[in-house]
Each structure stands twice: as C-alpha cells, then as structure tokens.
Design an enzyme around this catalytic site. Structure first.
Site: not given
Ligand code: GLN
Length: 200
Positions: A84, A179, A181
């Site tokens: 992410c 994610h 995890e």
């Molecule tokens: N929207 C977040 C960002 O731009 C990332 C979201 C996440 O890691 N769940 O950093």
C-alpha cells in the site's frame, strides 16, 4: 533469517504477526524486528515497508536518516516488499495530479503510482486477486489504495483489478497496493521468506 518491518508509521504490528506466522508455517527459524534506525538495518535479510500514510513515512525515513541506506541495500539486491503506502514509496514516479502529495519517493522501481486511485466510491474494499508467480485467489484488502499506472523497463505488472495494476515485481523488489498483513492468508509473506531463503 531476520526480517525487518520499517517501524515508523502504519501497519507495523500486523506485518510482524504475519511474518511470524509465515515463519512457523514454513518451519523456518526466523525473527522479525521493527526498523527505526540505521543500526536496525544491519544484519537484516529483507525489509517490508508497510501501508500507512506515504508522505508521513517518507518524512520519517528522512528524519531517521534511513533513505540512503535503504536505497543502497535495494540496489545491492536486498529483498524489499512494499505494501500500500509502501508500494508508493518504492516507485520512481508519482502521478499526484489528482491526489496531491509531497511524498519523496525512494525511486527504486520503474513504475508510476497514483494515490487513492480507486476514488471515494471504493475507498475501502476487498477483492480476490490473482498474483502471478505468488498466489491465486488472494483475499486483497484495499484501503484508500494506490494503483500502479504503468510499469517500465525491468518492472513487471503481476496483478490487476480490472485495468488497475495492483502488484509489480522488479528483481528483488515487490510492490503490492493492497494489505496482505490484514488477512490470515500468509502466502505473500511466505513468498517473501522463500525469496530471501533462495537468495541466501
Ligand atoms: N492513501 C495512503 C497514501 O497515499 C495509502 C493507504 C494505505 O497505505 N492504506 O499514503
């Protein structure tokens, strides 16, 4: 084997739990630590950059003076997986035209990322994802997830949701915009551990 989770912000504890579970499922004697200093990076076999807030994580990477060390390790072939927000940081280019960001990317993978790419309608959702060479039917959890707009050079797209690229691989580096995890399915963490084991 010793795996570090960049422990400055975000889903750090969850990754620690998944790595420990994956170690035990594979019957591998391993330890996992939270990385917050250059010293913590010593003797590691692999690093996970978790999800969270990419601009915050990038700021803390600089505050703790970890940037150069992480970049050097990556270029030496050290396995790193970003999930992410972590996948955003691995990229060499960000399309921040819609969702603005002052994130300073690590610039390690030849790909362009876009923050919060799934929009307000699909802020948070689950989607079953086939990840080439890693796992089929993986329960993907996406939370304000980025997408990878394009992969260039040695960087290869390995998973999609519709036309959005949600995972990419470039040699020792793996980027996932979801994610792993946050599920009990440890196949992705097992993959990362096996990648490290094969290298050592
Ligand atoms: N929207 C977040 C960002 O731009 C990332 C979201 C996440 O890691 N769940 O950093």
């Amino acid at each position: 084997m010793k795996i570090g989770i960049l422990g400055v912000q975000g889903a750090v504890a969850e990754h620690c739990i998944s790595v420990k579970l994956a170690f035990s499922e594979l019957g591998i004697d391993g330890i996992v630590i939270s990385v917050r200093s250059i010293r913590d990076l010593k003797d590691l076999d692999g690093l996970i950059i978790p999800g969270g807030e990419s601009s915050t994580i990038s700021r803390l990477i600089d505050a703790l003076e970890l940037r150069d060390n992480i970049i050097t390790l990556a270029k030496d072939g050290f396995p790193i997986m970003g999930t992410c927000a972590g996948s955003i940081l691995l990229a060499d280019e960000g399309d921040f035209s819609v969702e603005r960001s002052d994130t300073k990317l690590l610039g390690l993978m030849e790909m362009t990322v876009r923050r919060n790419a799934f929009g307000r309608q699909r802020e948070s959702f689950e989607y079953t994802i086939d990840i080439e060479g890693i796992a089929d039917n993986f329960p993907g959890v996406l939370i304000r997830a980025p997408a990878i707009e394009n992969c260039r050079g040695d960087c290869k797209a390995i998973a999609y949701i519709d036309d959005y690229i949600v995972a990419a691989k470039q040699n020792n580096l793996t980027a996932l915009t979801f994610h792993p995890e946050l599920t009990k399915d440890t196949r992705i963490h097992q993959y990362f551990i096996k990648e490290i084991a094969d290298k050592n």
